[in-house]
Design an enzyme around this catalytic site. Structure first.
Site, short mmCIF file in Angstrom:
data_model
loop_
_atom_site.label_atom_id
_atom_site.label_comp_id
_atom_site.label_asym_id
_atom_site.label_seq_id
_atom_site.Cartn_x
_atom_site.Cartn_y
_atom_site.Cartn_z
N ASP A 198 0.86 -1.17 0.00
CA ASP A 198 0.00 0.00 0.00
C ASP A 198 0.91 1.23 0.00
O ASP A 198 2.12 1.11 0.25
CB ASP A 198 -0.90 -0.04 1.24
N ASP A 237 -7.42 -1.79 3.61
CA ASP A 237 -6.48 -2.87 3.27
C ASP A 237 -6.88 -4.19 3.92
O ASP A 237 -6.32 -5.24 3.56
CB ASP A 237 -5.06 -2.50 3.73
N ASP A 264 -1.86 -0.91 5.92
CA ASP A 264 -2.09 -0.32 7.24
C ASP A 264 -3.52 0.16 7.47
O ASP A 264 -3.93 0.39 8.60
CB ASP A 264 -1.14 0.87 7.46
#
Length: 829
Positions: free
Chosen positions: A526, A725, A721
């Protein structure tokens, strides 16, 4: 014809006499008459407490307990009101704060120490009895540690009722604490040393006598002296057999009662056959005796298990240090006067203000109110450098204040602290068995059956060959092939790896992650909060001419106050106005959110989300301006009008580029997947060196891309995080959540990063590869050793004492090899 119940009655009655209590085996006072119906027969009881306990066991359908126990049960306690008063204290929320975890609105979990556990039957009884209580959701009892993990529904049953139910069957339960756990470990160590000392002391005497007998057989010895030495060996072997070796026989007996075959079965058979044969030869005054083999094998096996136990303690010492990281005392500031009072750290409550001097350990999770200092969190996250803390920063309980005095407000205590959460997750990971460990267990269990079959065939062959050494050869086969090393091969390596990874700042929640990391072919990152610091800063606000900057920030902050995204926090920090009341909040994961303020609907989020919401296009010049700066654009709108565009910048982590380069050197493919704009994703990807990136992705689109990779044969590691996600973290083959990740992301991930070093991901990949290599080495050694030793022992080339040494050394080699994982290698902290 006698029934099965009658046969059971005969079997059970043979264990006690008429004047003994059937439950606890204590004498029954003259004239006292109390009984309990067990296996369709009234059995005598010594007191009404034992009667109540026995009736509770029978009523719960656990009569089988009386067949498999090996010693008397704890006596019942007749002072029921006292127990009620004591256990009801644990229903108090303030008391529960130290040892009870709240998993949801109604679900609770507690770790308990059980007293009175003496055998596997006790464990079975407690698990069955507790699990049968209405409202208990799950229970696990660990025989080795005497610990029980209980999860229950608070609306259906209270903790005090669970404790009372345990007490009703004759056991004591109380909250777990590390000091009591250490006391149990010290007791176990003392018991092991006693068994080892008895085996060593008496074993040396038997060995000296054996040397005399061997010398006499060579040069001649009078029959009277030979018989005397035989009987002396017999007498000196008895303490070793009935005290030191009893642990093997007891374990084998439990396993056979439960229709299982463990490694203690061939061990017990070897020792038992050798001893009985030696007794027969001693009584007859002729034939070979093997008392020396019995004592030597017992001593060597106990010694190897003691050293294995010590090595396991060392491999988990970093985990155990966590349990004792919090100080016993704390400095609490009282009221407005600020008077400092020294109190027990366990008595701290959320909201208390504490003072922390330089050099002191922080007693609870807290937020700095006053002062500035550096804090050492190396025990928790593996960070070698102290972290700077100022007003507003959070402190983790168990870390050490280094430089200046601090005043802080307690945020969480007891089982809600970061330290308690880390310790609990590590314990569960150690209890979890990855596929390779389950495979090793299955191999070991089948291997034991094969050992017993081979031993029987070997004994039959040499017996029909009329060899006088048939018994010695059979005992050697039973001993040399004991699969201790095979059973230790995987658990020893996994335990050492978990400890090492925790020291490097990676908290493994699920043990399968260690195996999966070694197979990773693709890493998906990410962007915000992962490759970047996740602390974006508002650099510019572009407003429609009809509104001003302060108004737009106030509306944005009011909406984002209900979000955990780092971009939301940046907007909240930038606003200096009070938040407005919000109603009818609606959130689209990965897009944005909308709500009503003063009866008008507003929305904030990505360009695509806002254009869909408002039905109008965002000013292209605004978007171009954000793209030119390679920044993130967040748009604010009302029902039919675009109000403002916020331009935010996020700093890339210092070690991100180095991590990407190292992973590339290992021939793994790297992808960046983000819900952010194309320009922001491109800027980060180019900076850190990622060629393949995807922007403007919703959570379901991220997950679809990961599943596509998996369908093509890739093993995917996802690092993220945010809440958005969480679905991808759950569906990846293995996943890592950042230290500052949302609670949902941490729950979904297999591994949680404890520090802020992205390089710890590389450490994790390295440790995983070494772990798999060591597991393969251990399994190869264990299987290779047994493959070579069995033919040699079956052919008569291995004596029992040689077999004992070989078996013990093979186990030690496996454990010491696994311990190499705990050694720091160059380039690792």
């Amino acid at each position: 014809m006698p029934t099965a119940d009658n046969l059971v009655n005969v079997e059970i009655e043979s264990m006690i006499t008429e004047c003994q209590c059937f439950h606890c085996h204590l004498p029954i006072a003259d004239g006292f008459n109390a009984t309990a119906l067990i296996y369709n027969r009234e059995q005598p009881m010594c007191c009404y407490g034992c009667q109540a306990v026995a009736n509770a066991i029978v009523a719960a359908g656990h009569e089988h307990f009386y067949r498999v126990r090996t010693e008397a049960s704890p006596t019942g306690n007749e002072i029921i009101p006292k127990i009620l008063r004591e256990t009801q204290v644990y229903d108090n929320e303030s008391v529960q704060a130290d040892f009870v975890r709240q998993l949801s609105d109604n679900s609770r979990e507690a770790s308990l120490i059980l007293e009175g556990i003496t055998c596997a039957a006790c464990v079975w009884l407690n698990e069955q009895h507790i699990a049968s209580l209405k409202g208990v959701l799950e229970v696990q009892v660990n025989y080795s540690s005497r610990r029980a993990w209980v999860r229950w529904d608070e609306t259906r049953i209270k903790l005090s009722e669970i404790l009372q139910a345990i007490h009703a069957i004759g056991y004591q339960a109380h909250p777990y604490n590390p000091d009591q756990q250490q006391a149990l470990q010290r007791k176990e160590r003392r018991n092991q040393i006693r068994r080892l000392a008895i085996a060593g002391l008496f074993g040396m005497q038997v060995m000296m006598i054996s040397i005399s007998l061997y010398a006499g057989a060579w040069s001649g010895m009078e029959r009277n002296f030979e018989n005397l030495f035989r009987w002396l060996s017999f007498g000196l072997t008895l303490p070793v057999l009935f005290f030191s070796a009893s642990i093997f026989f007891r374990s084998a007996w439990y396993d056979l009662l439960n229709r299982r075959v463990s490694m203690d079965v061939p061990v017990s058979l070897g020792i038992g056959i050798a001893f009985l044969s030696s007794v027969t030869a001693t009584v007859r005054g002729t034939g070979e005796i093997y008392f020396d083999s019995v004592v030597m094998f017992t001593f060597l096996l106990l010694a190897s298990r003691y050293f294995e136990w010590m090595v396991r303690q060392r491999s988990t010492e970093s985990v155990e240090r966590l349990a004792h990281a919090l100080p016993l005392m704390a400095n609490r500031l009282e009221g407005d006067s600020g008077t400092e009072e020294v109190v027990a750290a366990a008595l701290l409550k959320v909201g208390d203000v504490i003072s922390i001097r330089p050099g002191e350990t922080i007693p609870a999770d807290a937020e700095v109110l006053e002062g500035e200092s550096s804090v050492d969190e190396s025990l928790l996250n593996g960070e070698s450098r102290p972290l700077h803390k100022r007003v507003g920063d959070q402190l983790v309980g168990g870390s050490i204040n280094i430089e200046g005095p601090l005043q802080a407000q307690v945020l969480s205590v007891g089982s809600d602290t970061v330290l308690a959460s880390i310790y609990g997750m590590i314990e569960r990971a150690q209890a979890d068995k990855p596929p390779i460990a389950q495979l090793a267990d299955r191999i070991a269990s089948r291997f034991i059956l094969a050992i017993l079959t081979v031993s029987a065939l070997v004994a039959s062959y040499w017996w029909f060959q009329s060899s006088e050494h048939w018994l010695e050869i059979t005992v050697a086969v039973l001993i040399v092939t004991c699969p201790c090393a095979l059973s230790l091969a995987t658990p020893a390596a996994i335990s050492a790896a978990l400890s090492r990874l925790q020291g490097l700042g990676l908290l493994v929640k699920r043990a399968h992650a260690i195996e999966a990391l070694d197979k990773v072919t693709h890493l998906v990152f990410d962007k915000t909060g992962t490759l970047t610091l996740g602390k974006p800063v508002l650099s510019e606000v572009i407003c429609d001419e009809s509104v001003d900057r302060a108004y737009c920030l106030q509306i944005a902050a009011s909406l984002e106050n209900y979000s955990e995204h780092p971009l939301a926090h940046a907007l909240i920090r930038a606003s200096t106005s009070d938040h407005l009341p919000v109603k009818n909040m609606s959130n689209q994961s990965g897009g944005g959110l909308s709500a009503f303020i003063d009866d008008r609907q507003f929305a904030i989020g990505s360009v695509d989300f806002i254009e869909s919401f408002a039905g109008v296009k965002v000013n292209p010049d605004w978007v171009y301006q954000a793209n030119e700066q390679n920044a993130t654009a967040v748009v604010l709108a009302k029902a039919d009008k675009i109000l403002a565009l916020f331009i935010l910048h996020d700093e890339i982590r210092a070690d991100a580029a180095k991590l990407i380069q190292s992973i590339k050197a290992d021939n793994k493919k790297i992808l960046l997947m983000t819900g952010d704009s194309e320009s922001a994703a491109r800027q980060v990807a180019l900076t850190v060196g990622i060629e393949e990136y995807y922007a403007n992705l919703k959570p379901e689109q991220k997950m679809a891309r990961v599943k596509t990779l998996q369908a093509d044969g890739a093993t995917v590691l996802m690092v993220g995080d945010g809440i958005n996600d969480a679905p991808v973290l759950s569906n990846a083959d293995v996943s890592i959540a950042m230290s500052d990740a949302s609670a949902l992301a941490k729950t979904s991930a297999d591994i949680v990063m404890l520090g802020n070093r992205l390089s710890s991901i590389l450490d994790g990949l390295s440790v995983s590869t070494r772990t798999q290599l060591i597991i393969k080495q251990n399994l190869s050694w264990a299987l290779g050793y047994n493959t070579c030793a069995i033919p040699a022992a079956a052919a008569g080339f291995v004596t029992p004492w040689m077999a004992a040494i070989g078996m013990s050394l093979s186990s030690l080699i496996v454990v010491i090899n696994a311990l190499r994982l705990t050694v720091t290698r160059p380039g690792q902290n």
